[in-house]
Design a protein around this motif. Structure first.
Motif, PDB file in Angstrom:
ATOM      1  N   THR A   1      37.942  94.018 -19.692  1.00 58.71           N
ATOM      2  CA  THR A   1      36.915  94.269 -18.697  1.00 58.71           C
ATOM      3  C   THR A   1      36.223  92.953 -18.355  1.00 58.71           C
ATOM      4  OG1 THR A   1      36.631  96.491 -19.545  1.00 58.71           O
ATOM      5  CG2 THR A   1      34.836  95.609 -18.205  1.00 58.71           C
ATOM      6  N   GLU A   2      36.045  92.691 -17.080  1.00 52.08           N
ATOM      7  CA  GLU A   2      35.509  91.409 -16.642  1.00 52.08           C
ATOM      8  C   GLU A   2      34.094  91.163 -17.154  1.00 52.08           C
ATOM      9  OE1 GLU A   2      36.843  93.736 -14.813  1.00 52.08           O
ATOM     10  OE2 GLU A   2      38.262  92.920 -13.349  1.00 52.08           O
ATOM     11  N   ASN A   3      33.865  89.951 -17.603  1.00 47.85           N
ATOM     12  CA  ASN A   3      32.551  89.515 -18.070  1.00 47.85           C
ATOM     13  C   ASN A   3      31.726  89.153 -16.837  1.00 47.85           C
ATOM     14  OD1 ASN A   3      30.369  88.244 -19.234  1.00 47.85           O
ATOM     15  ND2 ASN A   3      31.599  87.137 -20.740  1.00 47.85           N
ATOM     16  N   THR A   4      31.298  90.184 -16.101  1.00 45.14           N
ATOM     17  CA  THR A   4      30.696  89.947 -14.775  1.00 45.14           C
ATOM     18  C   THR A   4      29.544  88.948 -14.810  1.00 45.14           C
ATOM     19  OG1 THR A   4      29.576  92.051 -15.178  1.00 45.14           O
ATOM     20  CG2 THR A   4      31.339  92.070 -13.580  1.00 45.14           C
ATOM     21  N   ALA A   5      28.617  89.120 -15.738  1.00 38.99           N
ATOM     22  CA  ALA A   5      27.435  88.253 -15.746  1.00 38.99           C
ATOM     23  C   ALA A   5      27.842  86.784 -15.911  1.00 38.99           C
ATOM     24  CB  ALA A   5      26.481  88.671 -16.863  1.00 38.99           C
ATOM     25  N   GLU A   6      28.735  86.514 -16.827  1.00 42.62           N
ATOM     26  CA  GLU A   6      29.109  85.122 -17.070  1.00 42.62           C
ATOM     27  C   GLU A   6      30.040  84.589 -15.977  1.00 42.62           C
ATOM     28  OE1 GLU A   6      30.136  84.308 -21.175  1.00 42.62           O
ATOM     29  OE2 GLU A   6      28.037  84.583 -21.704  1.00 42.62           O
ATOM     30  N   ILE A   7      30.798  85.466 -15.371  1.00 42.89           N
ATOM     31  CA  ILE A   7      31.630  85.041 -14.241  1.00 42.89           C
ATOM     32  C   ILE A   7      30.721  84.581 -13.101  1.00 42.89           C
ATOM     33  CG2 ILE A   7      33.112  85.938 -12.387  1.00 42.89           C
ATOM     34  CD1 ILE A   7      34.617  87.560 -14.552  1.00 42.89           C
ATOM     35  N   MET A   8      29.696  85.370 -12.828  1.00 47.30           N
ATOM     36  CA  MET A   8      28.744  84.989 -11.776  1.00 47.30           C
ATOM     37  C   MET A   8      28.088  83.659 -12.110  1.00 47.30           C
ATOM     38  SD  MET A   8      29.363  87.291  -9.798  1.00 47.30           S
ATOM     39  CE  MET A   8      28.283  86.696  -8.500  1.00 47.30           C
ATOM     40  N   ALA A   9      27.750  83.500 -13.389  1.00 55.29           N
ATOM     41  CA  ALA A   9      27.104  82.275 -13.841  1.00 55.29           C
ATOM     42  C   ALA A   9      28.028  81.074 -13.644  1.00 55.29           C
ATOM     43  CB  ALA A   9      26.720  82.412 -15.310  1.00 55.29           C
ATOM     44  N   PHE A  10      29.287  81.241 -13.981  1.00 53.59           N
ATOM     45  CA  PHE A  10      30.245  80.139 -13.843  1.00 53.59           C
ATOM     46  C   PHE A  10      30.378  79.761 -12.359  1.00 53.59           C
ATOM     47  CE2 PHE A  10      34.649  78.579 -15.596  1.00 53.59           C
ATOM     48  CZ  PHE A  10      34.279  77.276 -15.287  1.00 53.59           C
ATOM     49  N   GLY A  11      30.456  80.781 -11.506  1.00 51.81           N
ATOM     50  CA  GLY A  11      30.556  80.511 -10.068  1.00 51.81           C
ATOM     51  C   GLY A  11      29.400  79.646  -9.597  1.00 51.81           C
ATOM     52  N   LYS A  12      28.192  80.050  -9.973  1.00 52.95           N
ATOM     53  CA  LYS A  12      27.006  79.308  -9.551  1.00 52.95           C
ATOM     54  C   LYS A  12      27.006  77.904 -10.151  1.00 52.95           C
ATOM     55  CE  LYS A  12      23.150  78.845  -7.439  1.00 52.95           C
ATOM     56  NZ  LYS A  12      23.116  78.949  -5.964  1.00 52.95           N
TER      57      LYS A  12
END
Ligand SMILES: Cc1ncc(COP(=O)(O)O)c(C=O)c1O
Ligand SMILES: Cc1ncc(COP(=O)(O)O)c(C=O)c1O
Ligand code: FES
Ligand code: FES
Lengths: 124, 386, 386
Positions: free
Chosen positions: B237-248
């Motif tokens: 399951t995607e680590n949504t919060a950290e994925i968003m963080a990495f993008g930013k």
């Protein structure tokens, strides 16, 4: 890895650092390649009592603290007593050492034994 | 006591802007991106945005960005995934002696499974030789993995030139760019790479999220099998919060790359000049120019690294060392040995890595205190100059 | 519009108490746990606390807890790590047909590498038979992996009894307990398991953090090689924030297990009675008693799952389906097929999973609307009862 307050005290303000000019027992163990060398200087009187002890150490915090503590522990003792000092005594006095740092305390005990042996050899 | 953090190569604090981006994904937008209802669709849309931000930062297509849990996982996946996929074609891999352990230990594991690995040496400043590489390539070579920039000594390898050589031979080329992103330009097209590893926590993002760039169409085995996430290439399951963080974090890193580089370089040079000028028997490890803008790595003869680190820590300074005494292993840093330092000298290394918030005053404070610390430790050392 | 979230088996919202525990690790306590200075030591100490919280929750020793990035990674590691470690001893693995894809696809990958896998069938309520298991065990069987509770139909397998059989034969036993933690008691000692997988986002923790319990002394190959993290068993800089979050979530889950179970069971039974009582040609999938307290899984003849989900979503209800149409693949859920449902019926499945914040009013609302939705879709369907 977590050092106790006693270890940090003995690291930041080590006792008995340096050489004793008229030492009559000197022992060195370890090698630079391994990252640790410990040299112990002893001034032993005619009754075989250790009047003074000092060290020079190339090594980690645990090695320095062990040197400081071990020299403190043997000053005033007979060479027979001091020769029985075990690395675990040093570890206990330091309030414990991380597992990976136990060998640093072993060096201290070995360096003291080497210095006593040196004194005995010279006397013989 | 004020702390001066000079270990940005180990990890960076999370940028407050990045934390802000994460929070909603820990609270209201908690849906599983694979679900088809509103909560799931919102999460899905967001991670595609982050994927695009990372793609933009390295000049890739967003469909070439695969999220992993770390730089280490990205390295493992690249190496084992290519090796397993191509084992019928050949079983020879080329890498260097100064790679991160994630690459080296993956290669060593493959050796146990019947692969052959050539570990290229480096010169005294840490550069891989193109000639050595050419000579090492065999008919059964299936993968070359050379890091973009070294995490200990900061040396930047000639990835573009290596990429050209490897491409001509039709071999797959991976580079570990974990230390490069945010510190030097990273452009997958310009570099001729097929695979490239990244990690968020080195660029002011959180720990526990990485990326493997996989060039479109490149066949690779999965490392983590299961659900259909990441276009069926990496389950979980995607680590949504950290994925968003990495993008930013990636977006901020690209936007401010120029100014950050200038800032770090200025302070690094101040640090290097101060240390080499004021401390006798100090040497700089790594390449004098081809080095990461924030990296300074020194050796101080006759003393041991952990003692330096502890002494610095006590007065509020955080740094790192390649000494075995800090790692729990008996051998000093494989990187320092590979550039030819004797073990005794390698034990006395100190790495200080500069970041966005480091100031000139910090550097002054560090240099002045270091002079005293090195002197005190040398006075304590049984080894001496004569 | 108020949303009613009934997909807690897919993922759960993060508990506000858990978010609170995470935040400091994204801001001030950002150190790398492997570093020896103050920032690193603080981080290290914290993750050891979280490790202990998880150990306590499953009655393990904290040195048996290894953090991963997901339940999927834990499953992959357990299966591939044991297989690779023991391949000289034997190449036979036993699992079931209803495992999560992380287990099934790992096994299929191993089949390509020369391993042999027996996929045990289940009965019409989803139970593995102990007799089948005994008959499947061979001299070269090196691993048995049977899930604790199924994520789709909620059936709870007789893990303790399976553990006993497997232990007597000296074979390694893994169970995927991702759906069990927080829903039923999990006690590794009582269960006779050697390996057990967990995932935080199913118990009100964040996505992207899992655990593999590895019984003390059990030899296993690494899945992710590299640095010395996790006692040299799983490389990658530790995801401190999410590790702390998982620790807290596990603690809360154990503390409130009884009350949560009672709450979920009550609402689940209300839901099941409502649906079966009011909707013709509805059936409950899975075991009537041996099922997760929050799981209800239905089939509705003559209609397709995605249509139900979309209709529910429009009126604010989030649920899931084993329909192929929601997964992007063409086959309906392998679990529903394994319990003997014809593909046509399996397409019409609906899973609703209850959580801490679900209320009796929510359930009433869902049941009443479902009656209408199913009727409407059936009116639209070309297949009918006569
Ligand atoms: C039974 C089971 N195993 C494994 C997983 C995978 O966990 P994760 O999403 O953390 O990878 C899940 C959930 O997706 C699950 O329900
Ligand atoms: C060059 C290099 N590669 C890989 C890694 C591993 O990244 P992570 O810590 O995200 O696993 C690191 C940092 O630790 C690194 O410096
Ligand atoms: S001197 Fe190297 S670990 Fe103590
Ligand atoms: S009917 Fe459209 S995907 Fe199944």
């Amino acid at each position: 890895m977590e050092y106790t307050d006693v270890v940090m005290e003995n690291f930041t303000c080590p006792k008995n650092v340096g050489e004793i000019e008229d030492a009559n027992g000197v022992g060195q163990v370890g090698s630079p390649a391994c990252g640790d060398i410990m040299k112990i200087f002893l001034k032993i009187n005619d009754d075989d009592i250790i009047e003074n002890a000092s060290f020079k150490t190339f090594g980690c915090g645990a090695a320095v603290a062990s040197s400081s503590m071990a020299t403190e522990m043997i000053i005033g003792k007979s060479i027979e007593e001091a020769g029985k000092l075990k690395n675990s005594d040093v570890v206990d006095a330091l309030g414990g050492l991380p597992d990976v740092k136990i060998h640093c305390s072993v060096l201290a005990a070995e360096a003291i034994q080497a210095a006593i042996q040196d004194y005995k050899n010279k006397k013989a | 006591m004020k702390r001066i953090y000079l270990d940005h190569a180990a990890t960076t604090p999370v940028d407050p802007e990045v934390v802000e981006v994460m929070i909603p994904y820990l609270t209201e937008t908690f849906g599983n991106p694979s679900s088809i209802y509103a909560e799931g669709r919102a999460a899905k849309k967001s991670i595609e945005k982050a994927r695009q931000q990372i793609a933009t930062a390295i000049n890739a297509d967003s469909r070439e960005i695969y999220f992993t849990a770390s730089g280490s996982e990205a390295d493992n996946w690249a190496i084992k995934g290519i090796a397993m996929k191509n084992k019928a074609k050949g079983k020879h891999i080329i890498t260097s002696q100064i790679e991160h352990h994630a690459v080296l230990h993956s290669c060593e594991y493959l050796e146990k499974q019947g692969f052959e690995v050539t570990y290229l040496p480096v010169d005294e400043v840490g550069l891989v030789s193109l000639e050595d590489l050419k000579n090492a390539i065999r008919d059964d070579t299936i993968l070359v993995s050379i890091m973009f920039a070294n995490n200990e000594i900061g040396t930047i390898e000639p990835i573009k030139e290596i990429g050209k050589i490897v491409k001509e031979k039709g071999i797959v080329f991976h580079t570990d760019a974990v230390q490069a992103l945010g510190n030097i330009p990273v452009d997958v097209k310009d570099l001729n790479v097929d695979l490239l590893s990244l990690s968020a926590h080195k660029i002011y993002g959180p720990k526990g999220i990485g990326v493997l760039y996989i060039k479109k169409g490149l066949p690779i085995d999965n490392l983590i099998h299961g659900g259909a996430q990441e276009r069926k290439k990496r389950a979980g399951t995607e680590n949504t919060a950290e994925i968003m963080a990495f993008g930013k974090a990636a977006e901020l890193a690209s936007e401010h790359l120029e100014e950050n580089m200038t800032h770090m370089k200025t302070l690094r040079d101040q640090l290097i000049e101060g240390v080499l000028g004021k401390i006798p028997l100090a040497r700089l490890n790594g390449h004098p120019e081809k080095r990461l803008p924030g990296n300074a790595n020194f050796c101080f003869a006759y003393i041991e690294g952990e003692s330096i680190l502890l002494s610095l820590d006590v007065i509020g300074i955080a740094g790192s060392s390649g000494s075995a005494c800090t790692s729990g292993s008996l051998d000093p840093s494989h990187v320092l040995l590979a550039i030819g330092l004797p073990a005794g000298v390698a034990h006395g290394s100190l790495r200080l890595t500069i970041g966005k918030s480091t100031t000139a005053e910090d550097i002054d404070y560090v240099v002045n205190n270091l002079v005293e610390i090195i002197q005190r430790l040398r006075d304590m050392s049984p080894i001496d100059a004569d």
